[in-house]
Design an enzyme around this catalytic site. Structure first.
Site, short mmCIF file in Angstrom:
data_model
loop_
_atom_site.label_atom_id
_atom_site.label_comp_id
_atom_site.label_asym_id
_atom_site.label_seq_id
_atom_site.Cartn_x
_atom_site.Cartn_y
_atom_site.Cartn_z
N HIS A 79 0.90 -1.16 0.00
CA HIS A 79 0.00 0.00 0.00
C HIS A 79 0.94 1.21 0.00
O HIS A 79 2.03 1.14 0.56
CB HIS A 79 -0.89 0.02 1.25
CG HIS A 79 -1.62 1.32 1.40
ND1 HIS A 79 -2.69 1.66 0.61
CD2 HIS A 79 -1.41 2.37 2.23
CE1 HIS A 79 -3.12 2.87 0.96
NE2 HIS A 79 -2.35 3.32 1.93
N CYS A 148 -3.74 1.98 -5.11
CA CYS A 148 -3.12 3.10 -4.40
C CYS A 148 -1.76 3.47 -5.01
O CYS A 148 -1.41 4.65 -5.06
CB CYS A 148 -2.97 2.78 -2.92
SG CYS A 148 -2.07 1.25 -2.60
#
Length: 191
Positions: A79, A148
């Site tokens: 992430h 992301c």
């Protein structure tokens, strides 16, 4: 919150300084909503504002896998978020969100990379994010093909600091042919 509407928490200059210098962990992401004249007090100095890429392992269980695949030059499963003006911006199933830097509650913080300096004001960044929100809606999120890390790549380019390192998203791109299955699993987990 209405779908597709932007929200922002507008702080006075004094409150902003107190917030950005504290270690306050936000209980939930702040959504970007309004553009307000009060939000334009943060301006870059002559050297610009540092832009940082924060990289997280998806979980503690994934950390050893990421360490192994990174040594093989294949990156990992990460992430990521971009920090500028003391806030971290990222993208997920609910769209673009902002939270305290290095404090994402769902993932394990790993490292930060300096990407360069930006000459934009806080207000210009808010306007940029409002524009980006049109093509980065939560329903368009896909674990491998619009995630992301892809958002961070586009934001970094828009901020004028270039691309993020390719290893951050390379394993996802390698696995992209299997995106449909992975996206179904991801939506099931994060609902």
């Amino acid at each position: 919150t209405t779908s597709g509407s932007l929200q922002i928490q507008v702080l006075s200059p004094t409150a902003w300084e107190q917030f950005s210098s504290s270690k306050i962990a936000l209980n939930h992401p702040i959504r970007i909503r309004d553009v307000c004249e009060k939000n334009s007090f943060k301006v870059p100095n002559k050297d610009g504002i540092p832009v940082l890429l924060h990289i997280y392992n998806l979980s503690k269980a994934i950390t050893p896998l990421n360490m192994f695949t990174r040594t093989l030059a294949h990156g990992g499963i990460y992430h990521a978020g971009i920090e500028i003006f003391g806030l971290e911006y990222s993208f997920g199933c609910n769209g673009i969100f902002v939270e305290s830097p290095r404090e994402n509650p769902r993932h394990c913080y790993g490292e930060s990379l300096y990407l360069g300096s930006c000459q934009m004001t806080n207000k210009q960044i808010t306007l940029l994010l409002a524009k980006m929100e049109q093509s980065w809606k939560g329903e368009s999120y896909k674990l491998l093909s619009k995630n992301c890390c892809d958002f961070c790549q586009e934001l970094a380019i828009e901020l004028g600091v270039g691309k993020i390192p390719s290893w951050v998203n390379s394993l996802a791109k390698t696995a992209e042919p299997f995106a449909e299955k992975a996206n179904h699993i991801d939506r099931t987990i994060y609902k």
